[in-house]
Each structure stands twice: as C-alpha cells, then as structure tokens.
Write an enzyme that holds these catalytic residues in place. Sequence first.
Site, mmCIF file in Angstrom:
data_model
loop_
_atom_site.group_PDB
_atom_site.id
_atom_site.type_symbol
_atom_site.label_atom_id
_atom_site.label_comp_id
_atom_site.label_asym_id
_atom_site.label_seq_id
_atom_site.Cartn_x
_atom_site.Cartn_y
_atom_site.Cartn_z
ATOM 1 C CD GLU A 1 -8.769 -9.948 -5.068
ATOM 2 O OE1 GLU A 1 -9.284 -8.903 -4.649
ATOM 3 O OE2 GLU A 1 -8.655 -10.982 -4.383
ATOM 4 C CE1 TYR B 1 -4.551 -8.006 4.591
ATOM 5 C CE2 TYR B 1 -4.079 -5.671 4.461
ATOM 6 C CZ TYR B 1 -4.266 -6.882 3.841
ATOM 7 O OH TYR B 1 -4.170 -6.964 2.480
ATOM 8 C CG LEU C 1 -10.573 -7.824 0.134
ATOM 9 C CD1 LEU C 1 -10.618 -8.727 1.365
ATOM 10 C CD2 LEU C 1 -9.504 -6.764 0.294
ATOM 11 C CE LYS D 1 -7.553 -5.132 3.782
ATOM 12 N NZ LYS D 1 -6.842 -5.320 2.526
HETATM 13 N N1 PMP Z 1 -7.986 -7.020 -3.390
HETATM 14 C C1 PMP Z 1 -6.898 -7.277 -2.652
HETATM 15 C C2 PMP Z 1 -6.268 -8.623 -2.736
HETATM 16 C C3 PMP Z 1 -6.371 -6.289 -1.804
HETATM 17 O O1 PMP Z 1 -5.293 -6.547 -1.043
HETATM 18 C C4 PMP Z 1 -6.970 -5.013 -1.769
HETATM 19 C C5 PMP Z 1 -6.419 -3.892 -0.939
HETATM 20 N N2 PMP Z 1 -6.110 -4.219 0.326
HETATM 21 C C6 PMP Z 1 -8.104 -4.793 -2.565
HETATM 22 C C7 PMP Z 1 -8.590 -5.813 -3.361
HETATM 23 C C8 PMP Z 1 -8.818 -3.460 -2.538
HETATM 24 O O2 PMP Z 1 -9.577 -3.341 -1.370
HETATM 25 P P1 PMP Z 1 -9.839 -1.917 -0.677
HETATM 26 O O3 PMP Z 1 -10.534 -1.084 -1.696
HETATM 27 O O4 PMP Z 1 -10.690 -2.228 0.494
HETATM 28 O O5 PMP Z 1 -8.501 -1.375 -0.306
#
Ligand code: PMP
Length: 287
Positions: free
Chosen positions: A180, A33, A205, A147
Amino acid sequence: MSRIAYVNGRYVPHKVAQVHIEDRGMQFSDAAYEVIAVLGGRLVDRTLHHDRLERSLSELAIDRPMRRTALDAIFDEVVRRNRVSEGIIYLQVGRGASPRNHAFPVGARPSVVVTARRAAPASAAALTEGVKVVTMPDLRWLRRDIKSVSLLPNVLAKQTAVEAGAFEAWQVDADGYVTEGAQSNAWIVESDGTIVTRPESNAILSGITRRRLIEVARAEGLSVVERAFTPTQAAAAREAFLTSTSSFVVPVVQIDEAVVANGRPGAITEQLRSLYIDFARADVAAA
Ligand code: PMP
C-alpha cells in the site's frame, strides 16, 4: 479564527494543547488513531471508523475510553468549534501517561485527543493531472492492519517520495508485491477494465475508503478483484489510483519512471471518484 482541540476531557486552544511528557503515545507509539473525512460539517462513514478504532484498540489491549455516542459528541463539537465544513477529524487514543516502563501500566487512563482542520480532499492539480508514485521496500512491522501511530517507516517512505517529486510511496513486500502507500491504499485497472486492489490482511491497513469503494463499484456493476499486484503489472496497467480518507480517489499517472497508459487520469478512476463522492454526500445527508 483560533483552532480548538479536545484533550483528555477539555476543549483547549490548539496552539497550547498538550499531553504529558510521559504519555505512552509519545514514548512508545502506544496509541491508535483514526482520520475521518468531514463533508458539509458531518462525518463520512462514522460507523466504519468506530469499528476500525475499536478493532485497533482491542488488538493493542487499550481500553475503550468512552462509548461511541460520547466520542461522537466530541467529534461533532470539535467540528462545530472549528467551523469545519470540509476537512478532516483526527482522533488519537493512547494507553495513557505513566512512568516509563515497557510493560502495560496498571490503572493508566487512556488518553484521547481530537483535532479538526479544514482541507480539500486532494488538490485540483492532483485530480486533473494525476500524480506520480515511487516504489520502495516495505520496511514496516507485520501488523499493518492495526491503525497504530507507529508511523516512522511511513514517514520515511513519504519523505523519500516527496524528495523524488512524487505524491506517494508505494511500498513493496519481500515477494515483490505492492502492499500500500505510506498513507493510502493502492489500486490498478487492468486492460479488460477489472479493478484490482490487494486483499485485506495484516500486510495492509483496511482502508475505509478502500472498503467503501469496492462496495460502490460493485453496486455499479464494475468488476473488482482483491489480488496483490507488482509494480511491473501496475506500470503496464490501463489505469492506477490511490484511495484514502483525506484524498478520496486520486489518479496515479506515473510509477517510478513508467508512465501509466497515456499519462492522463483514467476514465474508470474518474468514475470511481465521482461514485465515492456521491456515496459520501448521501452518507452525510442521511446522518
Ligand atoms: N494505508 C495506510 C498506511 C494509511 O495510513 C491510510 C490512511 N490513513 C490508508 C491506507 C487509507 O485508509 P483510509 O481509507 O481509511 O483513510
């Protein structure tokens, strides 16, 4: 106004939008996603989101459902039909629907769902007061760089945070370092002003906001180091914050029981948030 979703080739009312009961996204989390911010009715950092989606699909060996331009046309149409000026787009691409069997099905068509909703990037209170995070062991698999919609550990971590009165869960690996958040990347600012965030690897991620913020911070002459940090280091930091597509940059003022610095959002965090918003505005204006 009724919301409209895109599901496998059709625009349908959101409240009756459906996928098949044997969609592999539902049975196996066999899907990837993206969440993309919408500002002024346009998508922020579209290309980086396409890049990350294609990487996730390729790592999962799911066929790309269509070209970027076709997907872009759907994004724009869903934004338009839902009259989203400020909010987010959600895209899910799965391996498709097929009789349940762990091995990949032959000939299933990838399933594609796109929704959009209005939302402000983080509440005013979160920005002016800062938020609390709680730390907990990272229970996830070792491909967090993909993701994937396999988000159950993230859901449980977030729920634990909410029940503790916190905004986010900072997950900690077996070596004691923060990986994270449940849905965001984690950052600190050290006493000398150095901005620190964990390097990209399979442990986290690769957040688009993270990547873009590193770039805009460095362009502004700020020092950014990609290095893992522990909750103890975070608690002793000058500032802490988190980043994500749906919240941009949010100050963190408490980590478990420890108050960060004076318990107020930090100046560098605020500078980074405004730099990121400037970038996002310019990005959508150029599109
Ligand atoms: N880590 C995780 C586990 C996430 O789900 C997200 C947001 N979807 C992020 C980091 C941040 O990523 P982004 O800046 O691309 O939204």
